[in-house]
Design a protein around this motif. Structure first.
Motif, mmCIF file in Angstrom:
data_model
loop_
_atom_site.group_PDB
_atom_site.id
_atom_site.type_symbol
_atom_site.label_atom_id
_atom_site.label_comp_id
_atom_site.label_asym_id
_atom_site.label_seq_id
_atom_site.Cartn_x
_atom_site.Cartn_y
_atom_site.Cartn_z
ATOM 1 N N ALA A 96 -11.357 56.144 -56.686
ATOM 2 C CA ALA A 96 -11.754 57.548 -56.805
ATOM 3 C C ALA A 96 -12.928 57.954 -55.911
ATOM 4 C CB ALA A 96 -12.037 57.898 -58.262
ATOM 5 N N PRO A 97 -14.057 57.230 -55.894
ATOM 6 C CA PRO A 97 -15.158 57.687 -55.031
ATOM 7 C C PRO A 97 -14.785 57.708 -53.545
ATOM 8 C CG PRO A 97 -15.969 56.102 -56.624
ATOM 9 C CD PRO A 97 -14.474 56.081 -56.712
ATOM 10 N N GLY A 98 -14.030 56.725 -53.103
ATOM 11 C CA GLY A 98 -13.617 56.701 -51.707
ATOM 12 C C GLY A 98 -12.693 57.851 -51.357
ATOM 13 N N VAL A 99 -11.734 58.112 -52.221
ATOM 14 C CA VAL A 99 -10.777 59.192 -51.967
ATOM 15 C C VAL A 99 -11.472 60.549 -52.032
ATOM 16 C CG1 VAL A 99 -8.715 60.351 -52.862
ATOM 17 C CG2 VAL A 99 -8.799 57.846 -52.746
ATOM 18 N N ILE A 100 -12.258 60.769 -53.074
ATOM 19 C CA ILE A 100 -12.965 62.047 -53.207
ATOM 20 C C ILE A 100 -13.954 62.220 -52.057
ATOM 21 C CG2 ILE A 100 -14.611 63.336 -54.631
ATOM 22 C CD1 ILE A 100 -13.142 62.081 -57.084
ATOM 23 N N GLY A 101 -14.656 61.144 -51.722
ATOM 24 C CA GLY A 101 -15.604 61.221 -50.615
ATOM 25 C C GLY A 101 -14.943 61.559 -49.298
ATOM 26 N N LEU A 102 -13.790 60.957 -49.044
ATOM 27 C CA LEU A 102 -13.078 61.269 -47.803
ATOM 28 C C LEU A 102 -12.572 62.711 -47.797
ATOM 29 C CD1 LEU A 102 -11.217 57.897 -47.241
ATOM 30 C CD2 LEU A 102 -13.214 58.780 -46.009
ATOM 31 N N LEU A 103 -12.213 63.231 -48.970
ATOM 32 C CA LEU A 103 -11.817 64.637 -49.051
ATOM 33 C C LEU A 103 -13.005 65.573 -48.806
ATOM 34 C CD1 LEU A 103 -9.372 64.526 -52.101
ATOM 35 C CD2 LEU A 103 -8.779 64.793 -49.682
ATOM 36 N N LEU A 104 -14.218 65.091 -49.074
ATOM 37 C CA LEU A 104 -15.422 65.897 -48.858
ATOM 38 C C LEU A 104 -15.947 65.812 -47.420
ATOM 39 C CD1 LEU A 104 -17.406 65.146 -52.132
ATOM 40 C CD2 LEU A 104 -16.148 67.224 -51.543
ATOM 41 N N ALA A 128 -29.671 62.181 -43.803
ATOM 42 C CA ALA A 128 -29.701 61.730 -45.202
ATOM 43 C C ALA A 128 -28.377 62.028 -45.897
ATOM 44 C CB ALA A 128 -30.861 62.395 -45.946
ATOM 45 N N VAL A 129 -27.791 63.195 -45.626
ATOM 46 C CA VAL A 129 -26.496 63.551 -46.224
ATOM 47 C C VAL A 129 -25.414 62.584 -45.756
ATOM 48 C CG1 VAL A 129 -24.659 65.294 -46.230
ATOM 49 C CG2 VAL A 129 -27.025 65.981 -46.626
ATOM 50 N N VAL A 130 -25.413 62.242 -44.491
ATOM 51 C CA VAL A 130 -24.403 61.320 -43.966
ATOM 52 C C VAL A 130 -24.568 59.933 -44.579
ATOM 53 C CG1 VAL A 130 -23.601 60.125 -41.882
ATOM 54 C CG2 VAL A 130 -24.010 62.592 -41.833
ATOM 55 N N ILE A 131 -25.801 59.457 -44.699
ATOM 56 C CA ILE A 131 -26.033 58.150 -45.330
ATOM 57 C C ILE A 131 -25.597 58.183 -46.789
ATOM 58 C CG2 ILE A 131 -27.805 56.498 -46.047
ATOM 59 C CD1 ILE A 131 -29.307 57.281 -43.431
ATOM 60 N N ALA A 132 -25.947 59.250 -47.507
ATOM 61 C CA ALA A 132 -25.524 59.377 -48.909
ATOM 62 C C ALA A 132 -24.007 59.402 -49.015
ATOM 63 C CB ALA A 132 -26.123 60.644 -49.532
ATOM 64 N N TRP A 133 -23.349 60.111 -48.097
ATOM 65 C CA TRP A 133 -21.885 60.184 -48.105
ATOM 66 C C TRP A 133 -21.275 58.801 -47.875
ATOM 67 C CZ3 TRP A 133 -18.545 59.228 -43.956
ATOM 68 C CH2 TRP A 133 -17.210 59.569 -44.175
ATOM 69 N N LEU A 134 -21.832 58.045 -46.927
ATOM 70 C CA LEU A 134 -21.339 56.684 -46.679
ATOM 71 C C LEU A 134 -21.516 55.803 -47.906
ATOM 72 C CD1 LEU A 134 -22.628 56.074 -43.053
ATOM 73 C CD2 LEU A 134 -20.233 56.195 -43.789
ATOM 74 N N LEU A 135 -22.674 55.903 -48.558
ATOM 75 C CA LEU A 135 -22.915 55.110 -49.762
ATOM 76 C C LEU A 135 -22.000 55.550 -50.899
ATOM 77 C CD1 LEU A 135 -26.803 54.867 -49.653
ATOM 78 C CD2 LEU A 135 -25.159 53.024 -49.250
ATOM 79 N N TYR A 136 -21.724 56.850 -50.986
ATOM 80 C CA TYR A 136 -20.812 57.355 -52.018
ATOM 81 C C TYR A 136 -19.398 56.817 -51.792
ATOM 82 C CZ TYR A 136 -17.979 60.499 -54.806
ATOM 83 O OH TYR A 136 -17.080 60.996 -55.713
ATOM 84 N N CYS A 137 -18.932 56.907 -50.571
ATOM 85 C CA CYS A 137 -17.547 56.514 -50.281
ATOM 86 C C CYS A 137 -17.326 55.011 -50.299
ATOM 87 C CB CYS A 137 -17.136 57.024 -48.902
ATOM 88 S SG CYS A 137 -16.985 58.793 -48.767
ATOM 89 N N HIS A 197 -21.477 57.965 -56.973
ATOM 90 C CA HIS A 197 -20.352 57.032 -56.873
ATOM 91 C C HIS A 197 -20.010 56.473 -58.254
ATOM 92 C CE1 HIS A 197 -18.085 53.663 -54.898
ATOM 93 N NE2 HIS A 197 -18.460 53.022 -55.995
ATOM 94 N N GLU A 198 -21.015 55.980 -58.946
ATOM 95 C CA GLU A 198 -20.786 55.393 -60.276
ATOM 96 C C GLU A 198 -20.375 56.448 -61.295
ATOM 97 O OE1 GLU A 198 -20.445 52.303 -60.461
ATOM 98 O OE2 GLU A 198 -21.360 51.823 -58.549
#
Length: 116
Positions: free
Chosen positions: A63-71, A89-98, A22-23
């Motif tokens: 950017a992280p929210g938009v890119i994450g939602l596209l992923l 774990a992937v879903v939790i990481a995705w939520l934290l990313y977005c 995200h950062e």
């Protein structure tokens, strides 16, 4: 026993990658849009950057929210293809990313602070 420990460590690493990516996304998008990165702290999870305009600053923040939602389709594929522990774990990481925003203007699960 060792297999379980390795599974737990791998899951923790996957989850920890979400906020770090995200950062790093903020930093990469700031540079790509003509701004500069002043400081990156991956332990406290923040990026200090300057953008050439208010519009570009807003793009960097989103950017992280938009890119994450596209992923999202890739997260769905991972959910269906991986064992449940890794898929979770992937879903939790995705939520934290977005939605790991800490600054006003980012997509965030938690209440955000005012922008600096």
């Amino acid at each position: 026993m060792i297999g379980t420990a390795m599974t737990v460590l791998a899951s923790v690493a996957i989850i920890a990658s979400g906020p770090i990516l995200h950062e790093l996304t903020h930093a990469a998008v700031a540079r790509a849009l003509g701004g500069s990165v002043i400081d990156i702290d991956l332990f406290d999870l923040y990026v200090d950057f300057e953008a050439p305009s208010a519009f570009r600053e807003r793009l960097v923040l989103l950017a992280p929210g938009v890119i994450g939602l596209l992923l999202t389709p890739l997260v769905w594929v991972a959910w269906n293809a991986l064992p449940l522990v890794f898929a979770g774990a992937v879903v939790i990481a995705w939520l934290l990313y977005c939605f790991n925003g800490g600054t006003h203007g980012e997509l965030s699960i938690l209440q955000t602070e005012p922008a600096r």
